[in-house]
Design a protein around this motif. Structure first.
Motif, mmCIF file in Angstrom:
data_model
loop_
_atom_site.group_PDB
_atom_site.id
_atom_site.type_symbol
_atom_site.label_atom_id
_atom_site.label_comp_id
_atom_site.label_asym_id
_atom_site.label_seq_id
_atom_site.Cartn_x
_atom_site.Cartn_y
_atom_site.Cartn_z
ATOM 1 N N VAL A 17 0.327 -9.069 2.164
ATOM 2 C CA VAL A 17 -0.923 -8.889 2.904
ATOM 3 C C VAL A 17 -0.655 -8.845 4.406
ATOM 4 N N ALA A 18 0.093 -9.811 4.910
ATOM 5 C CA ALA A 18 0.322 -9.919 6.354
ATOM 6 C C ALA A 18 1.073 -8.714 6.918
ATOM 7 N N SER A 19 1.927 -8.106 6.124
ATOM 8 C CA SER A 19 2.701 -6.961 6.602
ATOM 9 C C SER A 19 1.907 -5.656 6.556
ATOM 10 N N GLY A 20 0.773 -5.683 5.879
ATOM 11 C CA GLY A 20 -0.028 -4.470 5.743
ATOM 12 C C GLY A 20 0.394 -3.608 4.571
ATOM 13 N N ARG A 21 1.425 -4.026 3.852
ATOM 14 C CA ARG A 21 1.909 -3.232 2.724
ATOM 15 C C ARG A 21 0.893 -3.150 1.588
ATOM 16 N N LEU A 22 0.100 -4.176 1.424
ATOM 17 C CA LEU A 22 -0.940 -4.135 0.396
ATOM 18 C C LEU A 22 -1.943 -3.022 0.706
ATOM 19 N N VAL A 23 -2.262 -2.864 1.974
ATOM 20 C CA VAL A 23 -3.159 -1.776 2.389
ATOM 21 C C VAL A 23 -2.474 -0.432 2.164
ATOM 22 N N ASP A 24 -1.170 -0.350 2.425
ATOM 23 C CA ASP A 24 -0.429 0.885 2.173
ATOM 24 C C ASP A 24 -0.518 1.284 0.697
ATOM 25 N N ILE A 25 -0.386 0.305 -0.176
ATOM 26 C CA ILE A 25 -0.481 0.561 -1.615
ATOM 27 C C ILE A 25 -1.882 1.048 -1.967
ATOM 28 N N ALA A 26 -2.900 0.389 -1.408
ATOM 29 C CA ALA A 26 -4.282 0.792 -1.677
ATOM 30 C C ALA A 26 -4.546 2.205 -1.161
ATOM 31 N N LEU A 27 -4.017 2.541 0.012
ATOM 32 C CA LEU A 27 -4.185 3.890 0.555
ATOM 33 C C LEU A 27 -3.495 4.935 -0.319
ATOM 34 N N ALA A 28 -2.338 4.598 -0.834
ATOM 35 C CA ALA A 28 -1.644 5.517 -1.744
ATOM 36 C C ALA A 28 -2.475 5.749 -3.004
ATOM 37 N N LEU A 29 -3.084 4.692 -3.503
ATOM 38 C CA LEU A 29 -3.947 4.839 -4.680
ATOM 39 C C LEU A 29 -5.182 5.679 -4.381
ATOM 40 N N VAL A 30 -5.725 5.545 -3.179
ATOM 41 C CA VAL A 30 -6.871 6.372 -2.786
ATOM 42 C C VAL A 30 -6.457 7.837 -2.728
ATOM 43 N N CYS A 31 -5.269 8.109 -2.224
ATOM 44 C CA CYS A 31 -4.772 9.495 -2.190
ATOM 45 C C CYS A 31 -4.614 10.048 -3.605
ATOM 46 N N ALA A 72 -12.641 9.380 2.674
ATOM 47 C CA ALA A 72 -12.152 9.264 4.058
ATOM 48 C C ALA A 72 -12.731 8.025 4.736
ATOM 49 N N SER A 73 -13.990 7.750 4.481
ATOM 50 C CA SER A 73 -14.619 6.562 5.054
ATOM 51 C C SER A 73 -13.906 5.290 4.585
ATOM 52 N N GLY A 74 -13.673 5.209 3.297
ATOM 53 C CA GLY A 74 -12.964 4.043 2.757
ATOM 54 C C GLY A 74 -11.542 3.934 3.270
ATOM 55 N N ALA A 75 -10.860 5.068 3.370
ATOM 56 C CA ALA A 75 -9.483 5.065 3.878
ATOM 57 C C ALA A 75 -9.441 4.607 5.334
ATOM 58 N N CYS A 76 -10.399 5.040 6.127
ATOM 59 C CA CYS A 76 -10.447 4.610 7.532
ATOM 60 C C CYS A 76 -10.725 3.115 7.651
ATOM 61 N N LEU A 77 -11.559 2.589 6.770
ATOM 62 C CA LEU A 77 -11.790 1.142 6.767
ATOM 63 C C LEU A 77 -10.505 0.393 6.427
ATOM 64 N N MET A 78 -9.750 0.925 5.468
ATOM 65 C CA MET A 78 -8.476 0.284 5.122
ATOM 66 C C MET A 78 -7.479 0.383 6.270
ATOM 67 N N LEU A 79 -7.481 1.505 6.978
ATOM 68 C CA LEU A 79 -6.597 1.642 8.134
ATOM 69 C C LEU A 79 -6.976 0.667 9.251
ATOM 70 N N ALA A 80 -8.272 0.433 9.420
ATOM 71 C CA ALA A 80 -8.719 -0.561 10.402
ATOM 72 C C ALA A 80 -8.231 -1.959 9.998
ATOM 73 N N LEU A 81 -8.332 -2.267 8.717
ATOM 74 C CA LEU A 81 -7.838 -3.550 8.218
ATOM 75 C C LEU A 81 -6.336 -3.668 8.456
ATOM 76 N N LEU A 94 -12.499 2.266 12.797
ATOM 77 C CA LEU A 94 -13.879 1.947 12.419
ATOM 78 C C LEU A 94 -14.832 3.072 12.830
ATOM 79 N N THR A 95 -14.592 3.669 13.978
ATOM 80 C CA THR A 95 -15.424 4.792 14.423
ATOM 81 C C THR A 95 -15.252 5.990 13.499
ATOM 82 N N LEU A 96 -14.020 6.280 13.119
ATOM 83 C CA LEU A 96 -13.778 7.371 12.174
ATOM 84 C C LEU A 96 -14.436 7.095 10.821
ATOM 85 N N ALA A 97 -14.408 5.834 10.387
ATOM 86 C CA ALA A 97 -15.077 5.472 9.137
ATOM 87 C C ALA A 97 -16.576 5.704 9.243
#
Length: 90
Positions: free
Chosen positions: A5-19, A47-56, A72-75
């Motif tokens: 979680v702290a490294s952001g890798r969990l978000v990377d995995i979630a973004l890959a799944l969104v793709c 795209a909205s969800g992906a941008c929220l994950m990128l903000a996280l 957040l603005t892009l989301a």
């Protein structure tokens, strides 16, 4: 798990799944309604969800508040585009 979680890798995995989800949905919807119509319906929402994950991710890895605001603005823009498209259809 904390490092994931702290490294952001969990978000990377979630973004890959969104793709992968976007590709799968575009194939399914593309077969039924044509690729262009399906893409316009699905992509703003994803795209909205992906941008929220990128903000996280930006917040988790300490990228600075500027990047969080950008994502957040892009989301918000993608979300408004999605809502406008849905309202025009109904």
């Amino acid at each position: 798990m904390a490092e994931l979680v702290a490294s952001g890798r969990l978000v990377d995995i979630a973004l890959a799944l969104v793709c992968l989800e976007a590709l799968a949905l575009l194939v399914v919807v593309g077969r039924r309604r044509g690729l262009r119509a399906g893409a316009l319906d699905i992509l703003p929402n994803l795209a909205s969800g992906a941008c929220l994950m990128l903000a996280l991710r930006a917040a988790l890895v300490g990228s600075g508040w500027g990047w969080v605001v950008v994502f957040l603005t892009l989301a918000l823009i993608a979300h408004v585009a999605d809502l406008a498209r849905r309202l025009r259809r109904s």
